[in-house]
Design an enzyme around this catalytic site. Sequence first.
Site, mmCIF file in Angstrom:
data_model
loop_
_atom_site.group_PDB
_atom_site.id
_atom_site.type_symbol
_atom_site.label_atom_id
_atom_site.label_comp_id
_atom_site.label_asym_id
_atom_site.label_seq_id
_atom_site.Cartn_x
_atom_site.Cartn_y
_atom_site.Cartn_z
ATOM 1 N N ASN A 114 0.798 -1.238 0.000
ATOM 2 C CA ASN A 114 0.000 0.000 0.000
ATOM 3 C C ASN A 114 0.829 1.285 0.000
ATOM 4 O OD1 ASN A 114 0.570 -0.861 2.659
ATOM 5 N ND2 ASN A 114 -1.013 0.459 3.482
ATOM 6 N N GLY A 187 2.444 -6.105 7.108
ATOM 7 C CA GLY A 187 1.357 -6.724 6.346
ATOM 8 C C GLY A 187 0.190 -7.081 7.239
ATOM 9 N N SER A 188 -0.576 -8.072 6.797
ATOM 10 C CA SER A 188 -1.824 -8.410 7.484
ATOM 11 C C SER A 188 -1.569 -9.245 8.746
ATOM 12 C CB SER A 188 -2.715 -9.203 6.528
ATOM 13 O OG SER A 188 -2.043 -10.384 6.144
ATOM 14 N N GLU A 209 4.645 -5.375 11.843
ATOM 15 C CA GLU A 209 3.863 -4.147 11.668
ATOM 16 C C GLU A 209 2.566 -4.557 10.979
ATOM 17 O OE1 GLU A 209 4.568 -0.944 12.511
ATOM 18 O OE2 GLU A 209 6.568 -1.316 13.328
ATOM 19 N N CYS A 243 -2.720 1.661 6.529
ATOM 20 C CA CYS A 243 -2.888 0.828 7.729
ATOM 21 C C CYS A 243 -3.413 1.626 8.915
ATOM 22 C CB CYS A 243 -1.575 0.152 8.098
ATOM 23 S SG CYS A 243 -0.229 1.318 8.324
ATOM 24 N N GLU A 331 -10.822 -5.402 8.811
ATOM 25 C CA GLU A 331 -10.206 -4.107 8.484
ATOM 26 C C GLU A 331 -10.674 -3.715 7.085
ATOM 27 O OE1 GLU A 331 -5.948 -4.403 8.384
ATOM 28 O OE2 GLU A 331 -5.682 -2.320 7.801
HETATM 29 P P1 NAD Z 1 -0.154 -9.258 3.236
HETATM 30 O O1 NAD Z 1 -0.030 -9.779 4.609
HETATM 31 O O2 NAD Z 1 -1.068 -9.939 2.299
HETATM 32 O O3 NAD Z 1 1.277 -9.241 2.522
HETATM 33 C C1 NAD Z 1 2.423 -8.684 3.099
HETATM 34 C C2 NAD Z 1 3.663 -9.408 2.605
HETATM 35 O O4 NAD Z 1 3.589 -10.774 2.959
HETATM 36 C C3 NAD Z 1 3.857 -9.357 1.098
HETATM 37 O O5 NAD Z 1 5.210 -9.096 0.830
HETATM 38 C C4 NAD Z 1 3.455 -10.751 0.636
HETATM 39 O O6 NAD Z 1 4.172 -11.179 -0.480
HETATM 40 C C5 NAD Z 1 3.815 -11.601 1.834
HETATM 41 N N1 NAD Z 1 2.943 -12.781 1.951
HETATM 42 C C6 NAD Z 1 1.632 -12.879 1.610
HETATM 43 N N2 NAD Z 1 1.147 -14.109 1.907
HETATM 44 C C7 NAD Z 1 2.170 -14.786 2.465
HETATM 45 C C8 NAD Z 1 2.316 -16.112 2.977
HETATM 46 N N3 NAD Z 1 1.299 -16.975 2.975
HETATM 47 N N4 NAD Z 1 3.525 -16.495 3.471
HETATM 48 C C9 NAD Z 1 4.561 -15.613 3.484
HETATM 49 N N5 NAD Z 1 4.482 -14.370 2.998
HETATM 50 C C10 NAD Z 1 3.324 -13.949 2.497
HETATM 51 O O7 NAD Z 1 -0.518 -7.715 3.416
HETATM 52 P P2 NAD Z 1 -0.830 -6.625 2.302
HETATM 53 O O8 NAD Z 1 -2.091 -6.958 1.607
HETATM 54 O O9 NAD Z 1 0.397 -6.391 1.468
HETATM 55 O O10 NAD Z 1 -1.032 -5.332 3.203
HETATM 56 C C11 NAD Z 1 -2.247 -5.047 3.829
HETATM 57 C C12 NAD Z 1 -2.187 -5.278 5.320
HETATM 58 O O11 NAD Z 1 -0.979 -4.781 5.856
HETATM 59 C C13 NAD Z 1 -3.286 -4.564 6.071
HETATM 60 O O12 NAD Z 1 -3.759 -5.377 7.101
HETATM 61 C C14 NAD Z 1 -2.597 -3.347 6.650
HETATM 62 O O13 NAD Z 1 -3.203 -2.807 7.778
HETATM 63 C C15 NAD Z 1 -1.245 -3.904 6.944
HETATM 64 N N6 NAD Z 1 -0.255 -2.836 6.950
HETATM 65 C C16 NAD Z 1 0.340 -2.510 8.114
HETATM 66 C C17 NAD Z 1 1.250 -1.476 8.138
HETATM 67 C C18 NAD Z 1 1.953 -1.064 9.392
HETATM 68 O O14 NAD Z 1 2.899 -0.295 9.299
HETATM 69 N N7 NAD Z 1 1.555 -1.537 10.558
HETATM 70 C C19 NAD Z 1 1.530 -0.777 6.972
HETATM 71 C C20 NAD Z 1 0.891 -1.151 5.806
HETATM 72 C C21 NAD Z 1 0.002 -2.190 5.796
#
Ligand code: NAD
Length: 454
Positions: A114, A187-188, A209, A243, A331
């Site tokens: 994002n 990420g999530s 995070e 996020c 979310e």
């Molecule tokens: P995501 O968890 O789908 O992906 C994040 C990363 O994990 C990516 O690089 C992806 O390739 C990797 N990934 C995905 N599935 C995986 C798996 N099964 N095994 C290992 N790695 C895997 O998250 P997203 O869709 O990229 O981002 C959205 C989420 O991230 C939202 O929940 C948002 O709130 C959160 N977020 C948090 C912050 C923060 O700073 N706290 C910032 C941005 C986004």
Amino acid sequence: MNYQNIIDQQRHFFYTNTTKDIPFRIKQLKHLKDILKKNETLLYQSIYNDFKKSEFETYTTELSIIYHEIDLAITKTKKWAKKKKVSTGLVNLPGISYIIPEPYGTILVIGAWNYPYQLSLCPAIAAIAAGCTVVLKPSEISSHTSATMAALINQNFDPSFFKVIEGGAKETANVLDVKFDKIFFTGSVAVGKIIYQAAAKHLTPVTLELGGKSPAIITEGIDIDMAAKRLVWAKFLNAGQTCIAPDYVMVASTIQDQFLTAIEKYIKKANYNVSNHNYTQIINDKNFNRLYNLIDPDKIYFGGDNNPKERIISPTVLINVAFSDKIMQEEIFGPILPILTFENIEDAIKKIKKLPNPLSCYIFTKNRAIKNKILKEISFGGGAINDAVMHFAEKSLPFGGVGDSGIGNYHGKYGFDTFSHYKSILQKTFWAEPNLKYPPYSSSKLKWLKRLIG
Ligand code: NAD
């Protein structure tokens, strides 16, 4: 790709102690800034290709933050890396005690899509400042920015120091089989749990995070117009794909009408629509459909328009929303703002606390007692009083979640700390050694020890 090879190379390089030199770290940080500055056009273009993010938002929410982190690290790393002398207790005199910040070693940074540049590069900057080597895995979902970062970093840095690898879940799972010295994941919550489990196999420390549903609480007696202006900006920035965006609003029922009128006014003023090039697209069809299905047409107060071909959802405000509604079960991460009302603050706090700890919370109030009550009773990562999202830009504040919204934090000095182990040292001399601790024990030795130790 043979990930073990990459990590072996990085570990070998780390053991040469080159990264422990402060001038080396500063040189790398300057080099990184130089590369980014020279390639700004490419950075703007690739993020536009990913989700039509405007140059304005890319600069304000990505590049300016990265440059600030680099500049801060360049000026402060020497100070941050200094050993810190601390006091020494009587039992260890004559002697001195100090703490040495030591780089963890080889770091894996996993980014989200994002804010693809800053969520990948800011942790990498902090790791470099701390003296680590870095493997960076950006999100495959923002594929153009991922490819751009891979090209720029891999063409300009030695892979044994800083390397970008590309890929999705499968590749990341393979990388996670290898032992790193620290993993920094953005990420999530669901994937955060996978990362935590994979790290546990190697006893690797993690910073997670994550996300969550960040509330904005609007109380009586405030400047409603100003609150609405700040909230509309914070919510619809990046089309809500932030996020720390206010996920939902809880407004005192007595001022709901006034608040809604002000929200509508500022959405119209921003003129977000399909042909407005400052309004970001939804990242992909999957997320577009997920968001589309979260909108209950019967609850739309404003907006609700969409263009699937362009992956645009106009700013949408929902009213008469209940905590049991579908939109309150996950979310949102998109441009939909549910409005819920409350009669008294105790009730609002109780309902918010039933959800997992949010990453942020925004409190709009002039009432000190209410402010303090919320700050005391709701656990959340960080937030703002009478504003939203802007605490992220405050570099003297650590950024991170708590509970379901994450583990650890970063930004500025906190980022340096995240990638440092603080090694505790007691240093003694040879010229004196009190005999008190040594056998044979006696009651008079014990009496003296009790006096000394307390
Ligand atoms: P995501 O968890 O789908 O992906 C994040 C990363 O994990 C990516 O690089 C992806 O390739 C990797 N990934 C995905 N599935 C995986 C798996 N099964 N095994 C290992 N790695 C895997 O998250 P997203 O869709 O990229 O981002 C959205 C989420 O991230 C939202 O929940 C948002 O709130 C959160 N977020 C948090 C912050 C923060 O700073 N706290 C910032 C941005 C986004």
